[in-house]
Design a protein around this motif. Structure first.
Motif, mmCIF file in Angstrom:
data_model
loop_
_atom_site.group_PDB
_atom_site.id
_atom_site.type_symbol
_atom_site.label_atom_id
_atom_site.label_comp_id
_atom_site.label_asym_id
_atom_site.label_seq_id
_atom_site.Cartn_x
_atom_site.Cartn_y
_atom_site.Cartn_z
ATOM 1 N N LEU A 37 0.873 -1.173 0.000
ATOM 2 C CA LEU A 37 0.000 0.000 0.000
ATOM 3 C C LEU A 37 0.913 1.226 0.000
ATOM 4 C CD1 LEU A 37 -2.709 1.479 0.398
ATOM 5 C CD2 LEU A 37 -2.677 0.760 2.781
ATOM 6 N N ASP A 38 0.900 1.929 -1.126
ATOM 7 C CA ASP A 38 1.834 3.032 -1.331
ATOM 8 C C ASP A 38 1.042 4.345 -1.387
ATOM 9 O OD1 ASP A 38 4.224 4.365 -1.955
ATOM 10 O OD2 ASP A 38 4.159 3.819 -4.058
ATOM 11 N N GLY A 71 -1.921 4.614 -2.305
ATOM 12 C CA GLY A 71 -3.304 4.289 -1.942
ATOM 13 C C GLY A 71 -4.253 4.350 -3.128
ATOM 14 N N GLU A 120 11.358 3.998 0.066
ATOM 15 C CA GLU A 120 12.387 3.512 -0.848
ATOM 16 C C GLU A 120 11.726 2.464 -1.723
ATOM 17 O OE1 GLU A 120 16.621 3.528 1.262
ATOM 18 O OE2 GLU A 120 15.110 2.592 2.519
ATOM 19 N N LEU A 138 7.110 -8.581 -5.218
ATOM 20 C CA LEU A 138 7.178 -7.183 -5.703
ATOM 21 C C LEU A 138 8.237 -7.045 -6.792
ATOM 22 C CD1 LEU A 138 6.672 -6.799 -2.285
ATOM 23 C CD2 LEU A 138 6.113 -4.589 -3.288
#
Ligand code: IMP
Ligand code: MG
Length: 184
Positions: free
Chosen positions: A106-107, A109, A155, A162
């Motif tokens: 979850l980056d 969003g 980062e 991933l």
């Protein structure tokens, strides 16, 4: 250790295979207690979920069903474009189902905000968001995970599903990619 010509592209290891295994088992136990009588439907977000999903559903010995949705907000870069596209749609009716969304990270969003709205529009009874990694420093949408494996710094990370430009998904740990790999 298996041979790898990918290790050289990793700046540092954030979480080892052993640490991931222990955390995924704890997450599985937590989900079991919450969903034991609910016959939930796990919905994995492709492609990043594939390793986490495989381990999580085996860590969660729940009577349940599995489904996948393909979503994309990247164009092979390291930043979300903000526009989410369905690359593979759900193949079944989810009306009145208790959904456990399984995501790799979850980056911003954008992806999960889109997916949550989409699943609700299809009649889901409840939505529980499970993410392996949470990068809260980059959030653009007001969305939080119900269950997150690990918090990661701002980062670019790869491994355990991933990717960077579809590579490194088979790295067994989670590591930070050397910036020179993607700035080349
Ligand atoms: P969001 O829509 O910005 O929250 O991003 C979600 C998607 O971006 C994830 O499902 C990942 O596929 C990808 N992503 C975000 N950050 C990273 C990262 O550090 N490494 C690899 N993929 C990432
Ligand atoms: Mg993804």
């Amino acid at each position: 250790m298996a041979k790898s010509n990918m290790d050289q592209d990793i700046l540092k290891v954030l979480y080892t295979e052993e640490e991931i295994k222990a955390r995924v088992q704890a997450m599985g136990d937590e989900l079991y207690d919450k969903f034991a009588d609910k016959n939930p439907l796990f919905v994995g977000v492709l492609n990043g979920c594939f390793i986490f999903m495989a381990d999580l559903v085996r860590a969660t010995q729940l009577k349940s069903e599995l489904e996948f949705i393909g979503l994309s907000s990247y164009n092979n870069g390291v930043k979300s474009s903000g526009v989410v596209q369905i690359t593979r749609d759900l193949q079944r009716d989810i009306t009145n189902r208790h959904i456990i969304v399984v995501e790799d990270i979850l980056d911003s969003g954008n992806t999960l905000a889109f997916l949550k709205k989409y699943l609700l529009s299809k009649g889901a009874a409840s939505i529980t968001i499970v993410t392996l990694l949470d990068k809260p420093s980059r959030r653009e949408k007001a969305i939080t995970a119900d269950l997150a494996g690990f918090e990661v710094p701002d980062e670019f990370v790869v491994g355990y599903g991933l990717d960077y430009a579809q590579q490194y998904r088979n790295v067994p740990y989670i590591g930070v990619l050397k910036p020179e790999v993607y700035s080349k």
